[in-house]
Design a protein around this motif. Sequence first.
Motif, mmCIF file in Angstrom:
data_model
loop_
_atom_site.group_PDB
_atom_site.id
_atom_site.type_symbol
_atom_site.label_atom_id
_atom_site.label_comp_id
_atom_site.label_asym_id
_atom_site.label_seq_id
_atom_site.Cartn_x
_atom_site.Cartn_y
_atom_site.Cartn_z
ATOM 1 N N LYS A 115 0.825 -1.181 0.000
ATOM 2 C CA LYS A 115 0.000 0.000 0.000
ATOM 3 C C LYS A 115 0.869 1.244 0.000
ATOM 4 O O LYS A 115 1.815 1.347 0.770
ATOM 5 C CB LYS A 115 -0.918 0.015 1.215
ATOM 6 N N THR A 116 0.518 2.143 -0.900
ATOM 7 C CA THR A 116 1.296 3.373 -0.974
ATOM 8 C C THR A 116 0.931 4.259 0.201
ATOM 9 O O THR A 116 -0.248 4.485 0.486
ATOM 10 C CB THR A 116 0.983 4.110 -2.290
ATOM 11 N N PRO A 117 1.881 4.721 0.907
ATOM 12 C CA PRO A 117 1.585 5.569 2.064
ATOM 13 C C PRO A 117 0.990 6.894 1.618
ATOM 14 O O PRO A 117 1.336 7.452 0.587
ATOM 15 C CB PRO A 117 2.961 5.762 2.709
ATOM 16 N N LYS A 118 0.040 7.395 2.381
ATOM 17 C CA LYS A 118 -0.583 8.667 2.069
ATOM 18 C C LYS A 118 0.396 9.800 2.302
ATOM 19 O O LYS A 118 1.164 9.790 3.263
ATOM 20 C CB LYS A 118 -1.829 8.889 2.939
ATOM 21 N N THR A 119 0.357 10.733 1.401
ATOM 22 C CA THR A 119 1.253 11.875 1.525
ATOM 23 C C THR A 119 0.748 12.802 2.606
ATOM 24 O O THR A 119 -0.399 12.735 3.046
ATOM 25 C CB THR A 119 1.345 12.625 0.185
ATOM 26 N N ALA A 120 1.617 13.679 3.009
ATOM 27 C CA ALA A 120 1.249 14.631 4.053
ATOM 28 C C ALA A 120 0.182 15.594 3.567
ATOM 29 O O ALA A 120 -0.673 16.036 4.336
ATOM 30 C CB ALA A 120 2.487 15.394 4.504
ATOM 31 N N ALA A 121 0.212 15.872 2.251
ATOM 32 C CA ALA A 121 -0.767 16.814 1.709
ATOM 33 C C ALA A 121 -2.176 16.239 1.740
ATOM 34 O O ALA A 121 -3.152 16.946 1.974
ATOM 35 C CB ALA A 121 -0.389 17.208 0.283
ATOM 36 N N SER A 122 -2.306 14.897 1.473
ATOM 37 C CA SER A 122 -3.624 14.283 1.488
ATOM 38 C C SER A 122 -4.177 14.160 2.893
ATOM 39 O O SER A 122 -5.388 14.184 3.107
ATOM 40 C CB SER A 122 -3.578 12.906 0.829
ATOM 41 N N LYS A 123 -3.272 14.002 3.884
ATOM 42 C CA LYS A 123 -3.725 13.896 5.264
ATOM 43 C C LYS A 123 -4.112 15.254 5.833
ATOM 44 O O LYS A 123 -4.969 15.350 6.704
ATOM 45 C CB LYS A 123 -2.626 13.262 6.129
ATOM 46 N N ALA A 124 -3.477 16.271 5.344
ATOM 47 C CA ALA A 124 -3.730 17.594 5.891
ATOM 48 C C ALA A 124 -5.149 18.050 5.553
ATOM 49 O O ALA A 124 -5.653 17.806 4.468
ATOM 50 C CB ALA A 124 -2.715 18.591 5.339
ATOM 51 N N LYS A 125 -5.808 18.690 6.477
ATOM 52 C CA LYS A 125 -7.156 19.199 6.256
ATOM 53 C C LYS A 125 -7.129 20.410 5.333
ATOM 54 O O LYS A 125 -6.153 21.144 5.299
ATOM 55 C CB LYS A 125 -7.794 19.566 7.594
ATOM 56 N N LYS A 126 -8.261 20.570 4.597
ATOM 57 C CA LYS A 126 -8.335 21.701 3.685
ATOM 58 C C LYS A 126 -8.380 23.002 4.475
ATOM 59 O O LYS A 126 -9.118 23.132 5.458
ATOM 60 C CB LYS A 126 -9.582 21.588 2.800
ATOM 61 N N ALA A 127 -7.601 23.923 4.010
ATOM 62 C CA ALA A 127 -7.558 25.217 4.681
ATOM 63 C C ALA A 127 -8.852 25.975 4.423
ATOM 64 O O ALA A 127 -9.440 25.865 3.343
ATOM 65 C CB ALA A 127 -6.363 26.025 4.173
ATOM 66 N N PRO A 128 -9.363 26.729 5.375
ATOM 67 C CA PRO A 128 -10.599 27.487 5.168
ATOM 68 C C PRO A 128 -10.425 28.536 4.078
ATOM 69 O O PRO A 128 -9.339 29.078 3.878
ATOM 70 C CB PRO A 128 -10.852 28.131 6.543
ATOM 71 N N LEU A 129 -11.512 28.801 3.366
ATOM 72 C CA LEU A 129 -11.466 29.765 2.282
ATOM 73 C C LEU A 129 -11.324 31.185 2.838
ATOM 74 O O LEU A 129 -11.884 31.511 3.891
ATOM 75 C CB LEU A 129 -12.739 29.670 1.437
ATOM 76 N N SER A 130 -10.606 31.971 2.109
ATOM 77 C CA SER A 130 -10.471 33.370 2.487
ATOM 78 C C SER A 130 -11.755 34.121 2.133
ATOM 79 O O SER A 130 -12.643 33.595 1.465
ATOM 80 C CB SER A 130 -9.274 33.991 1.768
ATOM 81 N N GLU A 131 -11.842 35.373 2.580
ATOM 82 C CA GLU A 131 -13.033 36.162 2.290
ATOM 83 C C GLU A 131 -13.202 36.379 0.789
ATOM 84 O O GLU A 131 -14.316 36.347 0.265
ATOM 85 C CB GLU A 131 -12.938 37.510 3.011
ATOM 86 N N LYS A 132 -12.085 36.572 0.105
ATOM 87 C CA LYS A 132 -12.148 36.757 -1.338
ATOM 88 C C LYS A 132 -12.622 35.493 -2.033
ATOM 89 O O LYS A 132 -13.425 35.544 -2.984
ATOM 90 C CB LYS A 132 -10.768 37.173 -1.861
ATOM 91 N N GLN A 133 -12.136 34.339 -1.582
ATOM 92 C CA GLN A 133 -12.548 33.072 -2.178
ATOM 93 C C GLN A 133 -14.017 32.777 -1.865
ATOM 94 O O GLN A 133 -14.753 32.259 -2.714
ATOM 95 C CB GLN A 133 -11.662 31.938 -1.661
ATOM 96 N N GLN A 134 -14.452 33.095 -0.658
ATOM 97 C CA GLN A 134 -15.858 32.903 -0.307
ATOM 98 C C GLN A 134 -16.767 33.785 -1.158
ATOM 99 O O GLN A 134 -17.835 33.352 -1.602
ATOM 100 C CB GLN A 134 -16.062 33.210 1.177
ATOM 101 N N GLU A 135 -16.337 35.019 -1.401
ATOM 102 C CA GLU A 135 -17.120 35.919 -2.229
ATOM 103 C C GLU A 135 -17.197 35.426 -3.673
ATOM 104 O O GLU A 135 -18.251 35.488 -4.313
ATOM 105 C CB GLU A 135 -16.516 37.322 -2.187
ATOM 106 N N ALA A 136 -16.045 34.909 -4.176
ATOM 107 C CA ALA A 136 -16.026 34.370 -5.541
ATOM 108 C C ALA A 136 -16.930 33.148 -5.655
ATOM 109 O O ALA A 136 -17.646 32.976 -6.648
ATOM 110 C CB ALA A 136 -14.599 34.021 -5.953
ATOM 111 N N LEU A 137 -16.917 32.279 -4.624
ATOM 112 C CA LEU A 137 -17.778 31.095 -4.632
ATOM 113 C C LEU A 137 -19.250 31.491 -4.564
ATOM 114 O O LEU A 137 -20.103 30.898 -5.252
ATOM 115 C CB LEU A 137 -17.419 30.191 -3.453
#
Length: 306
Positions: free
Chosen positions: A80-102
């Motif tokens: 089994k391929t070990p999970k990378t640190a990036a996949s384990k890390a939680k998604k960072a919250p969206l910034s105000e600009k990103q929330q507005e764009a969404l």
Amino acid sequence: MSWQSAARGGFLRTLPRGALPARTGVSDLQNQLSRVCLAANSGPARPQFQPLSSIQSLFQANSFATASTPLKASQTSKAKTPKTAASKAKKAPLSEKQQEALKMKQQRAHIKELKETALVRPKRLIITAYGLAMTEKLQELKGQYSVKEAWPISVQHATSLSPQEKERLQAQADANRAANAAAYDAWVKSHTPLQIKNANTARLTLSRIGKKTYSAIKDDRLPKTPQSAYILFVTHCMDTLGYQGKAGTEAFKAVADEWTKLPQSEKDHYHKLQVEDRQRYEKEHQEVYGEPAPKTQRYKTPEDYN
């Protein structure tokens, strides 16, 4: 001697199985067994031996098993391929600009869906003589002048029509008006009443959230919205001679005052009419749309605003 004795005595054991070819060993064995059986038949006892097919299958199983059946290779489990640190890390919250764009993206998708539900009216022909004169003149000057230069010329032409030209263009405008009505009616009838109802709901929503006003689609097949007791009273008052000729604001204010002073017995009469109108609407809604009518909130009267 019997064939059992011959077999126990080692007669068959002396057969050089390894010396015989693989393809001819079986046939030679069958011939030798046949001779043994013939010799055994001369005695008083009849042999009870197994069929040659079972002996042949036994001989083949012992002779060729290792040659014809290869061993299965052992399957090694995939690592089994070990999970990378990036996949384990939680998604960072969206910034105000990103929330507005969404939020803007979701709003655009919602508006697009509403426009699809609202339906597109058929294009209408020009129904005025002035508009027809402008269109004809602009088409005549196309290619000779720019739109900015051709526009004032067309306006001058439309405002100085001769009586004969004006009569001709007015006749064309009347024909266009009739053609528009026929095309509109055919377009409405090409959709189900439920589609027209949903289109009107989408048009009302678009008018509220946007700058453009979307008029409702008129369809005689749709059941009329039920009226409240107060609206029924207003309609009755507006049909009387006492309120004809009055301005809208003045008339509605006078009707509201009269409703407030109306005895409860007379109000109950209009409330009864309201219940009957609601029953009529629920019946027509089920027949036209094939689903029960939605529940409505309590109707408001002038007392609610005091």
